[in-house]
Design a protein around this motif. Structure first.
Motif, PDB file in Angstrom:
ATOM      1  N   GLU A  40       0.752  11.602  -1.482  1.00 20.32           N
ATOM      2  CA  GLU A  40       1.734  12.583  -1.317  1.00 20.32           C
ATOM      3  C   GLU A  40       2.089  13.480  -2.211  1.00 20.32           C
ATOM      4  N   LYS A  41       2.136  12.874  -3.609  1.00 19.68           N
ATOM      5  CA  LYS A  41       2.766  13.819  -4.964  1.00 19.68           C
ATOM      6  C   LYS A  41       1.470  14.407  -5.537  1.00 19.68           C
ATOM      7  N   HIS A  42       0.282  13.901  -5.259  1.00 20.94           N
ATOM      8  CA  HIS A  42      -0.742  14.227  -6.444  1.00 20.94           C
ATOM      9  C   HIS A  42      -2.020  14.675  -5.611  1.00 20.94           C
ATOM     10  N   CYS A  43      -2.092  14.281  -4.290  1.00 23.45           N
ATOM     11  CA  CYS A  43      -3.542  14.519  -3.642  1.00 23.45           C
ATOM     12  C   CYS A  43      -3.553  15.604  -2.415  1.00 23.45           C
ATOM     13  N   LEU A  44      -2.571  15.328  -1.550  1.00 24.10           N
ATOM     14  CA  LEU A  44      -2.553  15.963  -0.142  1.00 24.10           C
ATOM     15  C   LEU A  44      -2.535  17.465  -0.396  1.00 24.10           C
ATOM     16  N   HIS A  45      -2.005  17.786  -1.572  1.00 27.40           N
ATOM     17  CA  HIS A  45      -2.162  19.435  -1.455  1.00 27.40           C
ATOM     18  C   HIS A  45      -3.536  19.915  -1.297  1.00 27.40           C
ATOM     19  N   CYS A  46      -4.534  19.288  -1.837  1.00 22.59           N
ATOM     20  CA  CYS A  46      -6.029  19.786  -1.735  1.00 22.59           C
ATOM     21  C   CYS A  46      -6.694  19.047  -0.692  1.00 22.59           C
ATOM     22  N   HIS A  47      -6.203  17.799  -0.292  1.00 21.50           N
ATOM     23  CA  HIS A  47      -6.952  16.927   0.548  1.00 21.50           C
ATOM     24  C   HIS A  47      -6.078  16.456   1.519  1.00 21.50           C
ATOM     25  N   GLY A  48      -5.305  17.453   2.187  1.00 21.23           N
ATOM     26  CA  GLY A  48      -4.301  16.924   3.311  1.00 21.23           C
ATOM     27  C   GLY A  48      -4.925  17.411   4.628  1.00 21.23           C
ATOM     28  N   GLU A  49      -3.673  17.603   5.635  1.00 24.78           N
ATOM     29  CA  GLU A  49      -4.062  18.080   6.995  1.00 24.78           C
ATOM     30  C   GLU A  49      -4.552  19.640   6.843  1.00 24.78           C
ATOM     31  N   HIS A  77      -4.894  12.344   4.200  1.00 22.91           N
ATOM     32  CA  HIS A  77      -3.607  12.118   4.931  1.00 22.91           C
ATOM     33  C   HIS A  77      -3.717  11.094   5.819  1.00 22.91           C
ATOM     34  N   THR A  78      -4.585  10.751   6.529  1.00 24.28           N
ATOM     35  CA  THR A  78      -4.830   9.929   7.559  1.00 24.28           C
ATOM     36  C   THR A  78      -4.694   8.442   6.800  1.00 24.28           C
ATOM     37  N   PHE A  79      -4.543   8.209   5.677  1.00 22.58           N
ATOM     38  CA  PHE A  79      -4.575   6.750   5.181  1.00 22.58           C
ATOM     39  C   PHE A  79      -3.210   6.298   4.929  1.00 22.58           C
ATOM     40  N   ARG A  80      -2.728   5.714   5.853  1.00 22.37           N
ATOM     41  CA  ARG A  80      -1.306   5.134   5.834  1.00 22.37           C
ATOM     42  C   ARG A  80      -1.213   3.763   5.775  1.00 22.37           C
ATOM     43  N   ASP A  81      -2.294   2.887   5.869  1.00 22.90           N
ATOM     44  CA  ASP A  81      -2.071   1.454   5.658  1.00 22.90           C
ATOM     45  C   ASP A  81      -3.696   0.898   5.092  1.00 22.90           C
ATOM     46  N   GLU A  82      -3.443  -0.487   4.783  1.00 24.75           N
ATOM     47  CA  GLU A  82      -4.556  -0.929   4.585  1.00 24.75           C
ATOM     48  C   GLU A  82      -5.973  -0.914   5.335  1.00 24.75           C
ATOM     49  N   PHE A  91       0.728  -1.291  -0.031  1.00 25.91           N
ATOM     50  CA  PHE A  91      -0.092  -0.055   0.082  1.00 25.91           C
ATOM     51  C   PHE A  91       0.825   1.069   0.025  1.00 25.91           C
ATOM     52  N   LYS A  92       1.985   1.164   0.149  1.00 29.84           N
ATOM     53  CA  LYS A  92       3.031   2.293   0.325  1.00 29.84           C
ATOM     54  C   LYS A  92       3.045   2.953  -1.226  1.00 29.84           C
TER      55      LYS A  92
END
Length: 784
Positions: free
Chosen positions: A49-58, A68-73, A41-42
């Motif tokens: 991190e590259k394409h999404c968190l700019h608009c949907h991050g912390e 940003h909270t999705f770090r594992d399955e 899942f990494k």
């Protein structure tokens, strides 16, 4: 999670997987799937991190979405619906938005493969989960239909019930079908009213209808006004029509005398609906000794014409005359209503208590949709005996016991008793519960005798295919159109739609009814003829009456245009209020999307609404609804200076300049603009005021179109997406609950069967009926 999103989220995963397999048409080159999608899942985390968190991050969470909270399955699977939406947005090219760096094809493939692999592992290891359905109260439609089939009284007892709440787009969802004190009071009143109509402890005397001869037909200014009216062999019979509400034995009478021709006596015949019942030789020759004719006959309900005729041979010199004083009809001899006779039918040779048991066991078993227990019947029998002990009639006691059944929770709710309510394992419903689910799904009423008999023999599960085919051909399948299709298409709102009378003077209640009826008849043919569900998107036929045909500019049954030379000769003109099947010529009309009913409910009172129409297509056809609009965004100007600065398309382009609106409107607006040639009540137009109509558009995936015809072609190419959305809508309706993540395997199986069987309507219904969520149940899980 909003209710309207329930159709969308599970649909998106299968769409994306299909895209990866190259099965979904697009102008973008297909990317061949990797033989072994990455399991780590990494890969997905890196993509975020590259394409999404700019608009949907912390810090920034556009549309309320935080990734940003999705770090594992583990976290992924808890928010499966959100991730199905993410997958769809990325593959469709809607995210990342324009202006941001776009992922390569390899990056998209790796990201989607990583997420899809996580879902696949979860589904492979998960046990079948049919979910749990909240006990469901009969809604108003189900109550009316069930009373009709159970009691035999066909009226609208639920007319004054409070409106049923809506959940997930439908009014049969268990979670919202509550029982208020007001509704309970209405149930009590309705039960009393129903049984008073159905059972008559003190039947009245047989009614007598009598009509004097001078008022009989044929009528006219030359009819003699004497007490006795003459009729000869060459004259039409004298008659009168009565409308009978009950079947039974009736007595026809008439008082007559004759004027014979020498030794040739007058012959008379009593008649019903033009057929002779009995002939009589008329011996009386004077008014004073007039002869009384009488004959008993069994008549069915409906309009019946009672008559009398002189039936002597029609000779040129025939001078016989039959003189008639009146015609009389008495009956029925048994004035108990048909429902009374049917409900209280029993073996008269049995003791009274056994008769009571026989009647109440039959009635309660049908009402509860399952076999009753001895204790349940004993309580009802004691109620009858209590009425008799107080001096009441036996029939009054049975009436009260049946009234008690109609206010029992076992009747008012669709109870599915469970002997293992705490066991989380999936297991089959019993056959009677399955019969009830099937009947209320397709007919919105109780199971019929055939379903109950199969359930009794434990043979229903083995015969589901045959029963579905039988039930879809039954006239009661019209309830699936009225209660499923009309709610799925949101057409119950049409009754409240109020187009501006100044701008649309031709719109009236008659046209409103015709719009709705067209869609009902169109959908009924899809069901009755077992057509492909893709015909709903585009078809070469529809149903029209004269007002709606005039509204569409169609002249005849071959679809020729009004005021133009016919391109297909031989069509019959469309006249009157009766609907006829009309063959549509190639063009923009055809299918649900261009029917006036849908075009009207997706418009504003004063103008069309490309946003509403586009959103409707996304939600109801593709199952990919946009998020709610951001707060504090002003409405588009309707009139005045702001509204006069350009065409509707130009004004909406200014509206989309708001960055918060741009992405969603890029999905909705092109779909809506395709239908701009149809005004706010679905009539064709070439211009909007002083502006020419531009019905072209470009979808987020780059596909372009011009007009509704080309858009419908694109939508047909998205048949997997449409089939999945319709599957989810119908599964929601069939189960009485929203679709959940654990229903994904079922939805996958149904959509695969649709593709295999040319998207036939019966395949959709049959696969849902045979699915685990429909046939199985489970108790509470540990978390519940």
């Amino acid at each position: 999670m909003t209710m309207r999103s329930r159709c969308a989220w599970p649909a998106l995963l299968i769409v994306c997987l299909a895209l990866l397999a190259g099965r979904f048409g697009s102008h973008h080159p297909s990317v061949a799937p990797a033989a072994e999608p990455p399991a780590d899942f990494k890969v997905a985390v890196g993509f975020l991190e590259k394409h999404c968190l700019h608009c949907h991050g912390e810090k920034t969470q556009k549309a309320g979405l935080a990734l940003h909270t999705f770090r594992d399955e583990k976290n992924l699977l808890k928010q499966r619906k959100t991730w199905q939406s993410v997958l769809h947005m990325v593959r469709a090219g809607e995210m990342p938005p324009k202006g941001r760096p776009q992922p390569t094809a390899d990056e998209q493939e790796a990201f989607q493969g990583s997420v899809a692999a996580a879902f696949a592992r979860a589904e492979k290891n998960a046990k079948p989960d049919p979910g749990r359905v909240t006990i469901r109260r009969l809604n108003r439609s189900e109550y009316n239909n069930t009373i009709r089939d159970l009691v035999g009284v066909d009226f609208n007892p639920a007319e004054d019930f409070p409106s049923d709440d809506i959940g997930h787009g439908f009014d049969n969802i268990g979670d919202v079908l509550s029982l208020s004190p007001v509704l309970m009071e209405r149930y009590l009143a309705a039960a009393e009213s129903i049984m008073q109509r159905a059972v008559t402890p003190d039947p009245p005397k047989p009614p007598v209808r009598r009509q004097a001869a001078r008022y009989l037909e044929p009528s006219g200014p030359n009819v003699p006004q004497d007490r006795f009216r003459p009729v000869g062999p060459k004259d039409r019979p004298l008659s009168v029509e009565y409308k009978l509400s009950n079947d039974g034995e009736y007595t026809i009478r008439s008082r007559v005398y004759g004027q014979p021709n020498g030794d040739d006596p007058v012959q008379a015949a009593l008649m019903v609906d033009g057929k002779e019942l009995k002939t009589f030789e008329i011996k009386a020759t004077q008014e004073k000794g007039a002869q009384r004719l009488e004959f008993k006959v069994h008549l069915e309900p409906g309009a019946r014409r009672i008559g009398i005729a002189c039936i002597n041979e029609k000779k040129d010199n025939a001078k016989q005359k039959l003189l008639v004083e009146n015609l009389e009809l008495e009956g029925p001899a048994d004035t108990r209503p048909a429902s009374h006779r049917r409900l209280l039918a029993c073996d008269a040779a049995k003791p009274k208590r056994e008769q009571t048991q026989e009647i109440l066991q039959r009635f309660a078993s049908k009402a509860y949709r399952r076999p009753t227990t001895p204790n349940e019947i004993e309580r009802l029998v004691k109620l009858v005996e209590a009425v008799e002990a107080r001096g009441g009639k036996w029939e009054a006691g049975v009436q009260l016991a049946m009234q008690a059944v109609l206010v029992s929770p076992k009747f008012l709710f669709r109870v599915e008793l469970d002997d293992r309510p705490e066991a989380p394992e999936a297991r089959p419903l019993d056959e009677f519960q399955l019969a009830s689910r099937l009947s209320y799904f397709l007919w919105s009423t109780m199971p019929d005798e055939e379903l109950l008999e199969l359930a009794k023999k434990k043979q229903l599960t083995a015969n589901l295919d045959a029963q579905v085919r039988r039930m879809l051909k039954d006239p009661k399948a019209g309830e699936l159109v009225d209660n499923f299709a009309m709610q799925w298409l949101q057409l119950r709102r049409l009754q409240a739609q109020t187009p501006d009378a100044r701008l649309f003077p031709n719109f009236n209640d008659q046209l409103r009814s015709a719009m709705l009826r067209e869609t009902q008849l169109f959908f009924e043919e899809i069901v009755r003829e077992d057509r492909s569900i893709l015909t709903l998107l585009d078809a070469d036929f529809t149903y029209l009456n004269e007002p709606l045909a005039r509204h569409y500019g169609i002249a005849d049954t071959l679809g020729n245009r009004q005021g133009q030379k016919p391109t297909k000769p031989g069509g019959k003109p469309i006249r009157g209020r009766e609907f006829v099947r009309v063959s549509l010529q190639p063009g923009d009309r055809g299918g649900l999307l261009t029917q006036a009913s849908i075009l009207t409910v997706t418009s504003n009172p004063t103008r069309t609404s490309p946003v509403k129409r586009g959103r409707w297509v996304l939600e109801q056809i593709l199952g990919t609804p946009p998020p709610p609009p951001p707060p504090d965004v002003p409405e588009l100007a309707e009139e005045g200076k702001a509204a006069s600065t350009g065409s509707l398309r130009q004004r909406m382009e200014l509206h989309r300049a708001n960055v918060a609106c741009a992405n969603c409107h890029a999905r909705m607006d092109p779909l809506g603009f395709a239908f701009e040639n149809f005004d706010a009540v679905g009539a064709w137009r070439a211009r909007d005021g002083e502006f020419a109509i531009d019905s072209s558009g470009v979808l987020p995936d780059g596909r372009s179109f011009k007009g509704p015809g080309e858009l419908k072609t694109i939508l047909r190419d998205k048949k997997e997406l449409f089939g999945r959305c319709l599957t989810e809508k119908m599964l929601t309706y069939a189960l009485g609950r929203g679709v959940e993540y654990y229903d994904t395997p079922t939805i996958n199986k149904v959509t695969a069967a649709l593709e295999k069987h040319d998207y036939k309507f019966s395949t959709l219904v049959t696969e849902i009926v045979k699915s685990d969520p429909f046939r199985l149940r489970r108790g509470k899980g540990p978390a519940e």
